[in-house]
Design a protein around this motif. Sequence first.
Motif, PDB file in Angstrom:
ATOM      1  N   UNK A 162      35.083  43.792  34.953  1.00 13.29           N
ATOM      2  CA  UNK A 162      35.877  44.194  33.791  1.00 13.29           C
ATOM      3  C   UNK A 162      36.631  43.009  33.197  1.00 13.29           C
ATOM      4  N   UNK A 163      37.123  42.113  34.050  1.00 17.39           N
ATOM      5  CA  UNK A 163      37.920  40.966  33.580  1.00 17.39           C
ATOM      6  C   UNK A 163      37.157  39.642  33.686  1.00 17.39           C
ATOM      7  N   UNK A 164      35.832  39.705  33.785  1.00 17.10           N
ATOM      8  CA  UNK A 164      34.977  38.507  33.743  1.00 17.10           C
ATOM      9  C   UNK A 164      35.329  37.493  34.827  1.00 17.10           C
ATOM     10  N   UNK A 165      35.689  37.971  35.990  1.00 15.69           N
ATOM     11  CA  UNK A 165      36.073  37.083  37.098  1.00 15.69           C
ATOM     12  C   UNK A 165      35.104  37.365  38.252  1.00 15.69           C
ATOM     13  N   UNK A 166      33.909  36.814  38.103  1.00 12.12           N
ATOM     14  CA  UNK A 166      32.837  37.114  39.044  1.00 12.12           C
ATOM     15  C   UNK A 166      33.051  36.346  40.348  1.00 12.12           C
ATOM     16  N   UNK A 167      32.562  36.933  41.427  1.00 18.11           N
ATOM     17  CA  UNK A 167      32.598  36.316  42.757  1.00 18.11           C
ATOM     18  C   UNK A 167      34.040  36.018  43.168  1.00 18.11           C
ATOM     19  N   UNK A 168      34.832  37.063  43.249  1.00 15.63           N
ATOM     20  CA  UNK A 168      36.240  36.904  43.594  1.00 15.63           C
ATOM     21  C   UNK A 168      36.632  37.965  44.605  1.00 15.63           C
ATOM     22  N   UNK A 169      37.826  37.828  45.132  1.00 12.53           N
ATOM     23  CA  UNK A 169      38.434  38.813  46.017  1.00 12.53           C
ATOM     24  C   UNK A 169      39.700  39.330  45.353  1.00 12.53           C
ATOM     25  N   UNK A 170      40.214  40.433  45.872  1.00 13.86           N
ATOM     26  CA  UNK A 170      41.384  41.076  45.258  1.00 13.86           C
ATOM     27  C   UNK A 170      42.440  41.335  46.317  1.00 13.86           C
ATOM     28  N   UNK A 171      43.683  41.190  45.889  1.00 14.84           N
ATOM     29  CA  UNK A 171      44.843  41.515  46.713  1.00 14.84           C
ATOM     30  C   UNK A 171      45.669  42.542  45.967  1.00 14.84           C
ATOM     31  N   UNK A 172      45.983  43.656  46.608  1.00 12.69           N
ATOM     32  CA  UNK A 172      46.735  44.748  45.996  1.00 12.69           C
ATOM     33  C   UNK A 172      48.152  44.738  46.564  1.00 12.69           C
ATOM     34  N   UNK A 173      49.133  44.761  45.669  1.00 17.58           N
ATOM     35  CA  UNK A 173      50.538  44.649  46.081  1.00 17.58           C
ATOM     36  C   UNK A 173      51.395  45.416  45.098  1.00 17.58           C
ATOM     37  N   UNK A 174      52.561  45.847  45.570  1.00 17.67           N
ATOM     38  CA  UNK A 174      53.481  46.626  44.733  1.00 17.67           C
ATOM     39  C   UNK A 174      54.309  45.740  43.822  1.00 17.67           C
ATOM     40  N   UNK A 175      54.863  44.656  44.352  1.00 15.54           N
ATOM     41  CA  UNK A 175      55.660  43.736  43.543  1.00 15.54           C
ATOM     42  C   UNK A 175      54.720  42.809  42.780  1.00 15.54           C
ATOM     43  N   UNK A 176      54.978  42.661  41.480  1.00 16.33           N
ATOM     44  CA  UNK A 176      54.069  41.880  40.654  1.00 16.33           C
ATOM     45  C   UNK A 176      54.084  40.404  41.027  1.00 16.33           C
ATOM     46  N   UNK A 177      55.149  39.926  41.646  1.00 21.08           N
ATOM     47  CA  UNK A 177      55.255  38.504  42.019  1.00 21.08           C
ATOM     48  C   UNK A 177      54.690  38.267  43.415  1.00 21.08           C
TER      49      UNK A 177
END
Length: 843
Positions: A162-177
Amino acid sequence: MTYKSATMAEPGVNIPENAAEIPDKSQPEMASYTSVADIEIKASQVIGRLEEAVEKDDHSGGQVWKNTHGFLPRPSKTSTEVINLIQDLMAHEDTPLGEDDEEEGGDVSIRSLARLPSLDSVSRLAVVCQSLSAYSSGLERNHLQRIATRISSDTTRWLSHLFRFIDCSACFHDDVVDGVVRVTRMMLHYKYPRYLEEGFEALSNQTPVIYSSVASPLGVVQQICRQLGLSLMCVQPVPCNTVFGSQQKIDVSALERLMNEDIAAMRVPLIVLADAGTTIAGHVDNLQRLQEVCRQKDVWLHVRGHALAALAMVSVPNVPSRIADSLTLPLGTWLGIPAVPSVTLYRRFEPAAARAGGKGPSSTREGTLPLLAGLAAEHYSLRLSCLSLWASLQALGREGIQARLRRAFESSEQLWKKLSKYPNLRLLNQQPGGEAGSYSVSDLITKPVSTAILFEVVACTVVLQYVPDGYKDDNKRVPPYYDKLNSWLGQILQRDAPNVPIEICELETSGVVLRYCPLELGSVNTPTHEDMQQFISCLEQQLEILTATVTHKETFVKLVEASPRLQAVEMPQWAGLGGVRYIPEACLTPPAPSLPAASPSSSQSPSKSSTPPSSPSPMPLTDQAKEELNRLHTQLVERLRGTDAAFSIGEGEDGLACVRFGMVTADTDVEELLGLVVCMGREVEESSRYLETMAEIVKKGIEAVVLDLQRENEERLWQEGLLRQVPLVGSLVNWWSPRGREGGIKGRSLNLTAGVVESTENIYRYHMQMQGASPPGTRGPPQPLVQTPVVPNPPVGHSRSSSQTSQQSQGTSIAGSTQANSRTPVTTVSNSTSTTSSPPPAS
């Protein structure tokens, strides 16, 4: 294992022949489905009850949680009671009690109705998923691990495309910083191989450096340093462009120069924090050049900002382009969905040698850096942290996400076009469509656009500022007075056009500005076309008032300086015409006498031989004079507000009261308003002076009455003798020798007009209180027997002649009398319109 049989069937139910051969798995499946459905129903019911409480507009305040001891109460509560308590806490907000209520000992708090967020179907689903995420923590570890891995991998894959960032990993967190904090921790482990074993000692010889723009909020780098235990000396502020380009964008040349200086000083460049949409103005840094510099220096590039949402708005498939090493995506804010975590997408770590074409010597270690930094989930902390996001993305779909983001960018584009036609409004945000305006939001959706061009033609915010003539195309800061005007304009728009939320901010290079950011409102609260029209109509009215106020302010200042009875007052926080102080006559220093000018010829005319006299100036005030001056201005403003509501009471920097002039329209006559202040100021001054004179007359009149009555009482005692004062004997003497009818003490009345204390025998003899001039040919009443003046100088315009004052006295009087057998005279004050006194003495 249980099997079905025909004997278990209820009457009227058809059972297939092979029913006995099918295992009964419906009971555990139904139990699982029932648990999930119960949670969904329960959460929906609680949300519905909250919304129903707000819709009813119940101002009763609900229940108040009373726990005076501060400990957990001994008796237990049912789940219904706890839910009701949570509902009351969320639906009502506390308001502070008054001091009177606290003194009375009232325990019931005053509570008002709270404003709850509006939820659509997707938002409700996200809230329910939060409950299911907590419920899933009770699952078996292996089962929970498989669910978490699947949900996390699906969400990461969807977001990367969706955001054109192929071959990446993701980190999910509550605080935006929190995402950039973990990325910085990963770079510490990468740059300092002994950081895990030695900790802070590994950083002692070579200090890490974090690069951030001076236009970025300082709180982000401060939180990074606090979380990682770094000193603020590790933060290197990078200046913005000063000659070419926007003053809100980072100067790439200055960044490269700072990196070279830090490397030469044995410091380690760690990470660069860039902006794709600065916090206030929404400008996008030159990401392409920043990426080149960071690759050369082996520095991590992290990008944050609302303009990143434009990557998901484009539906035409383009060549994937990685604009940075990591991105922070606050999807809950952009899509208007609560309970959705923020996401940090980061590239899979590769050492510098591997990116250059070789194989890194420690690729295994560097592959574990995200786990050390907390970017990757660990096996013992499995939880469905992204379940709400996973469900929301599926509920919206790609088209729904693009529609919400497109609506926000179109709102900014429409407002910018409407505001660009006003000559006194300076727009400080990035221009939609680029400098040439060749692209629109519709073009970005249907045409293939590169990422570099995409960030140049989108506007995530609209920043406007009211400026004087000649400032629209200039980048310099406005005068301080215009900061107050813009603050006033923002407050009026927030009050009169609340459907288009405006935020009052301040830019260091421009001053106070007004900011509109639809991406922070959510799709539900995006203004409609009618809301925009109402906002523009309200803005036009206020711009006319601002222009008229600025135009009249010059005239206002000149007239105040020319008036000897008015003094200009500096009011830093006031946006109106300004403040003036009326100078009473007693506070003016008399003008200096004119001095003759030196002249060689004695035949010169008098007008040329002397200097013009100077105007009176205010003299230094004592504390008592300051109090009287403040009292005078309070009365003056009360009278002025009866004429025009634009007047108000103010206070200058010296602590003295003044008259504040508010905003005016084009047809306002400033000279007439100032003349009204001077005229009413004189009336209030004369009224105050008259009241002071009357108070002095009354005070001295009372003293004279007391002395006269005391003296007459002593004379009466001396004339009547002591026998009349003795009980029983005095009655016998009075029977033997009655008192005369004219004896006794005469009452006293105070003639305020003449300032004279008079005896009251005429009042009771002729039964008259209002005495006026006698008609021609008639005989007037005789003069009072006693007339005592109480002031040496009577009020101006009043007579001190006793013959005239007895005929013209009217108004308020002071009368005192005593009975014949009274030893102490009594003095009374009356505020009626007629003159009153004590009754005649008893015979």
